[in-house]
Design a protein around this motif. Structure first.
Motif, PDB file in Angstrom:
ATOM      1  N   GLN A  34       0.838  -1.206   0.000  1.00 50.34           N
ATOM      2  CA  GLN A  34       0.000   0.000   0.000  1.00 50.34           C
ATOM      3  C   GLN A  34       0.870   1.253   0.000  1.00 50.34           C
ATOM      4  O   GLN A  34       0.568   2.237  -0.673  1.00 50.34           O
ATOM      5  N   SER A  37       2.249   1.700  -3.556  1.00 50.53           N
ATOM      6  CA  SER A  37       1.209   2.185  -4.466  1.00 50.53           C
ATOM      7  C   SER A  37       0.952   3.671  -4.250  1.00 50.53           C
ATOM      8  O   SER A  37       0.799   4.445  -5.196  1.00 50.53           O
ATOM      9  N   THR A  38       0.928   4.068  -2.965  1.00 51.10           N
ATOM     10  CA  THR A  38       0.707   5.485  -2.657  1.00 51.10           C
ATOM     11  C   THR A  38       1.854   6.336  -3.187  1.00 51.10           C
ATOM     12  O   THR A  38       1.643   7.410  -3.769  1.00 51.10           O
ATOM     13  N   LYS A  40       3.875   5.580  -5.714  1.00 49.40           N
ATOM     14  CA  LYS A  40       3.821   5.573  -7.174  1.00 49.40           C
ATOM     15  C   LYS A  40       2.773   6.546  -7.686  1.00 49.40           C
ATOM     16  O   LYS A  40       2.997   7.312  -8.634  1.00 49.40           O
ATOM     17  N   GLU A  41       1.577   6.531  -7.077  1.00 52.15           N
ATOM     18  CA  GLU A  41       0.514   7.440  -7.487  1.00 52.15           C
ATOM     19  C   GLU A  41       0.913   8.880  -7.246  1.00 52.15           C
ATOM     20  O   GLU A  41       0.667   9.769  -8.070  1.00 52.15           O
ATOM     21  N   SER A  42       1.551   9.103  -6.092  1.00 51.59           N
ATOM     22  CA  SER A  42       1.987  10.466  -5.778  1.00 51.59           C
ATOM     23  C   SER A  42       3.046  10.944  -6.769  1.00 51.59           C
ATOM     24  O   SER A  42       3.027  12.084  -7.223  1.00 51.59           O
ATOM     25  N   SER A  44       3.395   9.906  -9.884  1.00 50.62           N
ATOM     26  CA  SER A  44       2.754  10.130 -11.178  1.00 50.62           C
ATOM     27  C   SER A  44       2.059  11.475 -11.201  1.00 50.62           C
ATOM     28  O   SER A  44       2.169  12.242 -12.160  1.00 50.62           O
ATOM     29  N   ARG A  45       1.291  11.773 -10.134  1.00 51.57           N
ATOM     30  CA  ARG A  45       0.622  13.071 -10.067  1.00 51.57           C
ATOM     31  C   ARG A  45       1.628  14.206 -10.068  1.00 51.57           C
ATOM     32  O   ARG A  45       1.433  15.258 -10.683  1.00 51.57           O
TER      33      ARG A  45
END
Length: 295
Positions: A34, A37-38, A40-42, A44-45
């Motif tokens: 988790q 994933s957080t 990676k998403e951060s 990307s944004r």
């Protein structure tokens, strides 16, 4: 006093320990997954935000250029710019190579056999005119217009097939005619160049009735490509090109050219030749014709 533990109880204890360790590992894996994933998403944004909010490099005059090098957003945009430039450079190189290759293929008929690396067709010929073309054609035209022999115009008999840009590849040149060695579909082309003499008058001059009439009448320049078959006595017209021009005024001659090309199915022993109108004004040094087998 010794405590006796039965094998069943010992097994249950070991099983409980293994179960607890498994649960702990699973919980840890889920937690770290988790977190990744957080992150990676951060990231990307953050990268998208960098691309949307960043400005392109402003060049050597940008005073904050040194400070930007440590900025993650600046690094992301620089990597993307480098990737785009490399992709565009590779594509441009491929397009240029393809263009050069197509250009060599397009001028293949006028290349001599000495051009290494450019394969010639198995059957091909490119012949160029010579300075004596005008004299020979003019003398022939004075004897006959050609209509009595089954063709229009005056034949061009003087062609060069060995020197300069001219060449003969499994074809023969005899009496101004190209001899076809084998049956097939041939691409045939021709260009004749005309140099019309000046009347010696300017637009404001009105001297000389003959010159005025000559300019008013103009000149009809026509180029014919004929095929002569051994089984047929009359030559067959393959192509015709024409244009109407005015006699030049002033002191400079008028320069005009006719060009045409096409395909025709030819048989062995067929002959190709060129006829023109106003052959006395033709400049043989800038004229040529040829053919090559395409299928």
């Amino acid at each position: 006093m010794a405590v006796f533990v039965s094998p069943q109880c010992l097994g249950m204890i070991i099983l409980g320990v293994v179960l607890i360790q498994t649960i702990a590992v699973s919980v840890s894996f889920m937690y770290f997954n988790q977190v990744l994933s957080t992150m990676k998403e951060s990231f990307s944004r953050s990268s998208v935000s960098c691309l949307m909010n960043s400005n392109p490099p402003s060049g050597p005059e940008d005073t904050a250029a040194e400070g930007k090098k440590s900025d993650p957003c600046w690094q992301v945009t620089q990597q993307l710019h480098s990737h785009i430039e490399k992709a565009m450079a590779d594509r441009l190189e491929k397009e240029m190579s393809k263009t050069i290759k197509n250009g060599l293929t397009a001028v293949l008929p006028v290349l001599g056999p000495a051009m290494r690396g450019v394969p010639l067709p198995k059957v091909a010929a490119h012949v160029t005119g010579v300075a004596s073309s005008m004299e020979n054609s003019a003398s022939e035209g004075s004897r006959s217009s050609g209509s009595s022999k089954g063709y229009l115009g005056e034949r061009i008999r003087s062609w060069e097939g060995q020197r300069g840009l001219s060449f003969l590849q499994n074809m023969e040149l005899k009496g101004g005619e190209l001899l076809v060695p084998r049956a097939g579909l041939y691409y045939i082309y021709a260009q004749t160049y005309f140099r019309l003499p000046s009347t010696g008058e300017t637009e404001a001059d009105g001297k000389g009735d003959v010159g005025v009439v000559r300019m008013e009448e103009g000149a009809q320049l026509v180029q014919y490509v004929y095929k002569k078959m051994s089984s047929y006595t009359v030559p067959i017209l393959l192509m015709k090109s024409s244009r109407s021009v005015c006699w030049p005024r002033g002191q400079e001659p008028g320069l005009f050219s006719l060009h045409q090309a096409g395909t025709a199915f030819l048989q062995p022993a067929d002959r190709l030749f060129i006829t023109v109108s106003n052959a006395s004004t033709m400049d043989g040094r800038a004229s040529y014709f040829g053919a090559f087998l395409v299928g």
